[in-house]
Design a protein around this motif. Sequence first.
Motif, PDB file in Angstrom:
ATOM      1  N   HIS A 103       0.834  -1.206   0.000  1.00 22.54           N
ATOM      2  CA  HIS A 103       0.000   0.000   0.000  1.00 22.54           C
ATOM      3  C   HIS A 103       0.870   1.259   0.000  1.00 22.54           C
ATOM      4  O   HIS A 103       1.902   1.298   0.697  1.00 22.54           O
ATOM      5  CB  HIS A 103      -0.916  -0.003   1.227  1.00 22.54           C
ATOM      6  CG  HIS A 103      -2.077   0.925   1.124  1.00 22.54           C
ATOM      7  ND1 HIS A 103      -1.959   2.287   1.295  1.00 22.54           N
ATOM      8  CD2 HIS A 103      -3.398   0.688   0.854  1.00 22.54           C
ATOM      9  CE1 HIS A 103      -3.144   2.854   1.163  1.00 22.54           C
ATOM     10  NE2 HIS A 103      -4.036   1.907   0.879  1.00 22.54           N
ATOM     11  N   PRO A 104       0.496   2.288  -0.746  1.00 17.91           N
ATOM     12  CA  PRO A 104       1.290   3.528  -0.774  1.00 17.91           C
ATOM     13  C   PRO A 104       1.360   4.265   0.563  1.00 17.91           C
ATOM     14  O   PRO A 104       2.187   5.170   0.732  1.00 17.91           O
ATOM     15  CB  PRO A 104       0.578   4.376  -1.836  1.00 17.91           C
ATOM     16  CG  PRO A 104      -0.786   3.793  -1.981  1.00 17.91           C
ATOM     17  CD  PRO A 104      -0.627   2.329  -1.710  1.00 17.91           C
ATOM     18  N   ILE A 105       0.528   3.889   1.512  1.00 16.12           N
ATOM     19  CA  ILE A 105       0.534   4.557   2.820  1.00 16.12           C
ATOM     20  C   ILE A 105       1.882   4.452   3.518  1.00 16.12           C
ATOM     21  O   ILE A 105       2.279   5.334   4.287  1.00 16.12           O
ATOM     22  CB  ILE A 105      -0.594   3.982   3.723  1.00 16.12           C
ATOM     23  CG1 ILE A 105      -0.832   4.908   4.921  1.00 16.12           C
ATOM     24  CG2 ILE A 105      -0.228   2.573   4.203  1.00 16.12           C
ATOM     25  CD1 ILE A 105      -2.012   4.471   5.776  1.00 16.12           C
TER      26      ILE A 105
ATOM     27  N   GLU B 215       4.194   7.384   2.783  1.00 16.02           N
ATOM     28  CA  GLU B 215       3.740   8.572   3.515  1.00 16.02           C
ATOM     29  C   GLU B 215       4.107   8.501   4.994  1.00 16.02           C
ATOM     30  O   GLU B 215       4.639   9.460   5.564  1.00 16.02           O
ATOM     31  CB  GLU B 215       2.223   8.715   3.365  1.00 16.02           C
ATOM     32  CG  GLU B 215       1.606   9.791   4.245  1.00 16.02           C
ATOM     33  CD  GLU B 215       0.096   9.641   4.373  1.00 16.02           C
ATOM     34  OE1 GLU B 215      -0.467  10.227   5.314  1.00 16.02           O
ATOM     35  OE2 GLU B 215      -0.525   8.926   3.550  1.00 16.02           O
ATOM     36  N   LEU B 216       3.843   7.355   5.614  1.00 16.17           N
ATOM     37  CA  LEU B 216       4.092   7.212   7.043  1.00 16.17           C
ATOM     38  C   LEU B 216       5.580   7.210   7.376  1.00 16.17           C
ATOM     39  O   LEU B 216       5.992   7.701   8.438  1.00 16.17           O
ATOM     40  CB  LEU B 216       3.450   5.922   7.563  1.00 16.17           C
ATOM     41  CG  LEU B 216       1.924   5.845   7.523  1.00 16.17           C
ATOM     42  CD1 LEU B 216       1.453   4.466   7.960  1.00 16.17           C
ATOM     43  CD2 LEU B 216       1.296   6.926   8.395  1.00 16.17           C
TER      44      LEU B 216
ATOM     45  N   GLY C 232       8.205  13.015  15.890  1.00 17.90           N
ATOM     46  CA  GLY C 232       6.791  12.970  16.232  1.00 17.90           C
ATOM     47  C   GLY C 232       5.983  11.845  15.628  1.00 17.90           C
ATOM     48  O   GLY C 232       4.752  11.939  15.530  1.00 17.90           O
ATOM     49  N   ILE C 233       6.634  10.755  15.237  1.00 12.53           N
ATOM     50  CA  ILE C 233       5.881   9.602  14.733  1.00 12.53           C
ATOM     51  C   ILE C 233       5.075   9.005  15.888  1.00 12.53           C
ATOM     52  O   ILE C 233       5.594   8.811  16.988  1.00 12.53           O
ATOM     53  CB  ILE C 233       6.826   8.561  14.122  1.00 12.53           C
ATOM     54  CG1 ILE C 233       7.444   9.118  12.828  1.00 12.53           C
ATOM     55  CG2 ILE C 233       6.100   7.258  13.825  1.00 12.53           C
ATOM     56  CD1 ILE C 233       8.538   8.258  12.242  1.00 12.53           C
TER      57      ILE C 233
ATOM     58  N   ILE D 165      -0.774   6.082  13.407  1.00  9.00           N
ATOM     59  CA  ILE D 165      -0.546   5.063  12.385  1.00  9.00           C
ATOM     60  C   ILE D 165      -1.686   4.052  12.382  1.00  9.00           C
ATOM     61  O   ILE D 165      -2.202   3.678  11.319  1.00  9.00           O
ATOM     62  CB  ILE D 165       0.811   4.371  12.613  1.00  9.00           C
ATOM     63  CG1 ILE D 165       1.947   5.356  12.288  1.00  9.00           C
ATOM     64  CG2 ILE D 165       0.936   3.107  11.766  1.00  9.00           C
ATOM     65  CD1 ILE D 165       3.314   4.845  12.653  1.00  9.00           C
ATOM     66  N   ILE D 166      -2.098   3.600  13.552  1.00  8.88           N
ATOM     67  CA  ILE D 166      -3.226   2.666  13.636  1.00  8.88           C
ATOM     68  C   ILE D 166      -4.485   3.292  13.059  1.00  8.88           C
ATOM     69  O   ILE D 166      -5.234   2.654  12.298  1.00  8.88           O
ATOM     70  CB  ILE D 166      -3.455   2.232  15.104  1.00  8.88           C
ATOM     71  CG1 ILE D 166      -2.277   1.373  15.594  1.00  8.88           C
ATOM     72  CG2 ILE D 166      -4.767   1.464  15.250  1.00  8.88           C
ATOM     73  CD1 ILE D 166      -2.326   1.040  17.066  1.00  8.88           C
TER      74      ILE D 166
END
Length: 338
Positions: free
Chosen positions: A220-222, A225-226, A321-322, A327-328
């Motif tokens: 997935h492209p997410i 980004e993440l 700041g991750i 994310i969930i």
Amino acid sequence: MKVLKSAKMEQVLDRLGQAADLYVPMQRGSQSGFYSWKTYNKDSDELMFDILNVTQPPKNVVLPQTEKMYRFKQEGMEINIDDVCQDTQPKIIMGIRPCDVKGVEHLDSVFLTKGYIDEFYKSRRDQTTIIANACYNPGANCFCDAMGVNPTEPEAADVILREVQGGYIWEAKTEKGEAVTKQVADLLEEQDAKLPTLKEFTRKVDYEGVAEKLKDMFDHPIWQELSDPCQNCGICTYLCPTCYCFDIQVKTWGEEGYRFRCWDSCMYGEYSLMAGGHNPRATSKERFRNRYLHKLQFFKERYGASLCTGCGRCIVACPVGINIISIIQKIKEADTGA
């Protein structure tokens, strides 16, 4: 019920520290973590039983950051193992919070189940008694309940402490717990005390269904980004109570030496680098994805629970700041075309 008065805390620590290596939460300089009671300096260290959580979890008590495995010596064409370095010294972790107790449970699953027993881990774990400090006032970054942790009833605890006015209710839960209770029985008082009430969590996240959804999100492209902000510094893995990646190395001099293992991190490129030069996780995105798939999907598939215990340390420590909660949430919202 038995109650440990706060005024007698140091007496209890002295007593327990006579028969075992006792680890307690302390502030030491700019660091906070679980340190041996034998090293306590009342002029510079501060006990932190009343603080919700310390920066460094007590993972190192059962899985040391560096540990010798065995010594060897070469004699002609033969290599003889001189000494297997298994640690059998009795240990007590006192003041550990339920999120970290759950972390130890997960380490038990990895090193003691599924047909494999790590004897180095087992020798320490068998000799470790856990005196947990139940949580009734969740912190600003706590979300353990969302990850399957009971903040007031840590399952793997041998003794549970419950903070009340002027002290702690002391409740032995196992044979190990009864044994340490006998050691300090004369320092405990029989007293009626009202149990605290669990307050509401500020941080909220819905993990339900995330592991199942992630099965279709590997490409997935997410993940790009993440992972873009991630510096691959690895601080999240070193402060996590459940990360257990390690490397095995050897130290030699002449014809003898020893083999040791030490903590490693899946966030580092060298961790997955193969001898021939190929790296299946060569990019930051791939390493980032692996870490969160392991936490949220792979571990649950194998052991039945998320590898995140909701302690919030990674949220606090990440320099960019991750936030695993975010994310969930983004995974829950992601469009997979299904």
